[in-house]
Motif scaffolding. Structure first.
Motif, PDB file in Angstrom:
ATOM      1  N   ASP A 100      25.006 -69.776  -5.577  1.00  0.00           N
ATOM      2  CA  ASP A 100      24.111 -70.851  -6.502  1.00  0.00           C
ATOM      3  C   ASP A 100      25.696 -71.239  -7.180  1.00  0.00           C
ATOM      4  N   CYS A 159      22.261 -81.342 -21.230  1.00  0.00           N
ATOM      5  CA  CYS A 159      21.240 -81.839 -20.159  1.00  0.00           C
ATOM      6  C   CYS A 159      20.891 -82.751 -21.462  1.00  0.00           C
ATOM      7  N   ALA A 216      27.839 -73.132  -9.487  1.00  0.00           N
ATOM      8  CA  ALA A 216      28.419 -74.784  -9.329  1.00  0.00           C
ATOM      9  C   ALA A 216      27.368 -76.085  -9.747  1.00  0.00           C
ATOM     10  N   ASN A 217      27.721 -77.153  -9.910  1.00  0.00           N
ATOM     11  CA  ASN A 217      27.298 -77.964 -10.570  1.00  0.00           C
ATOM     12  C   ASN A 217      25.906 -78.136 -10.065  1.00  0.00           C
ATOM     13  N   SER A 218      26.246 -78.221  -8.798  1.00  0.00           N
ATOM     14  CA  SER A 218      23.937 -78.049  -8.102  1.00  0.00           C
ATOM     15  C   SER A 218      23.141 -77.901  -8.445  1.00  0.00           C
ATOM     16  N   ALA A 219      24.013 -76.349  -8.713  1.00  0.00           N
ATOM     17  CA  ALA A 219      22.572 -74.937  -9.104  1.00  0.00           C
ATOM     18  C   ALA A 219      22.426 -75.372 -10.906  1.00  0.00           C
ATOM     19  N   TYR A 220      23.245 -75.505 -11.149  1.00  0.00           N
ATOM     20  CA  TYR A 220      22.342 -76.560 -12.877  1.00  0.00           C
ATOM     21  C   TYR A 220      21.728 -77.533 -12.926  1.00  0.00           C
ATOM     22  N   THR A 221      21.519 -78.565 -11.954  1.00  0.00           N
ATOM     23  CA  THR A 221      20.668 -79.470 -11.220  1.00  0.00           C
ATOM     24  C   THR A 221      19.117 -78.637 -11.129  1.00  0.00           C
ATOM     25  N   ASN A 222      19.519 -77.770 -10.301  1.00  0.00           N
ATOM     26  CA  ASN A 222      18.511 -76.759  -9.313  1.00  0.00           C
ATOM     27  C   ASN A 222      17.680 -76.024 -10.185  1.00  0.00           C
ATOM     28  N   SER A 249      15.331 -78.295 -12.759  1.00  0.00           N
ATOM     29  CA  SER A 249      13.894 -78.815 -11.838  1.00  0.00           C
ATOM     30  C   SER A 249      13.528 -78.305 -11.864  1.00  0.00           C
ATOM     31  N   ASP A 253      30.060 -71.553  -6.656  1.00  0.00           N
ATOM     32  CA  ASP A 253      30.353 -72.317  -5.697  1.00  0.00           C
ATOM     33  C   ASP A 253      32.565 -71.986  -5.436  1.00  0.00           C
ATOM     34  N   GLU A 282      20.782 -88.030 -14.933  1.00  0.00           N
ATOM     35  CA  GLU A 282      20.982 -86.701 -15.423  1.00  0.00           C
ATOM     36  C   GLU A 282      22.256 -86.510 -16.022  1.00  0.00           C
TER      37      GLU A 282
END
Length: 159
Positions: A12, A105, A20-26, A29, A14, A58
């Protein structure tokens, strides 16, 4: 507010060694799907009606860092729903182990018919479940116009 707890894993973070910003998205979700399942929108129900959720946008705001091994909590509040249930808006807040709000978000989405690949209203059985979702203080009845509020529209590639 619906809350889901996570621990930040190695995968999670970076290159800056923070979440990481992608972890926030995961995490968002996962939180949304857990919420929907708990509220009666199970994978079996969605398959029965041939429905799938789609994300329009988002919009993230980051306030503080979060690091490997720390627990975080992801909150979800329903801040908008159209009268037919087609459009929905969720607000997520992230909290660290001290209860500090580290990110926020706003997410806008809709339901898609997986056969026709077009947006669709919720069937009455699911709409009755969505109508009683817990709502945020700033809850709004959504219209199609709300999906273009940011003024963004598709533009073809021009060479």
């Amino acid at each position: 507010m619906y809350i889901k707890q996570f621990e930040i894993r190695w995968s999670d973070i970076d290159a800056n060694r923070h979440l990481a910003n992608s972890a926030y998205t995961n995490f968002m979700s996962h939180t949304r799907m857990a919420f929907l399942i708990e509220k009666g929108f199970s994978a079996k129900e969605l398959a029965h009606y041939n429905l799938g959720p789609v994300v329009f946008y988002e919009h993230m705001y980051y306030f503080k860092e979060a690091f490997l091994g720390q627990p975080i909590q992801v909150g979800l509040e329903v801040s908008g729903l159209s009268e037919d249930g087609m459009f929905f808006k969720f607000e997520h807040n992230f909290y660290n182990h001290k209860g500090e709000n580290i990110a926020n978000c706003e997410m806008l989405g809709a339901w898609m018919d997986l056969k026709t690949r077009k947006l669709t209203a919720l069937p009455e059985e699911l709409l009755s479940l969505a109508d009683v979702f817990p709502k945020s203080e700033n809850f709004k009845i959504l219209t199609k116009a709300d999906t273009r509020q940011g003024g963004k529209i598709p533009r073809p590639l021009r060479v």
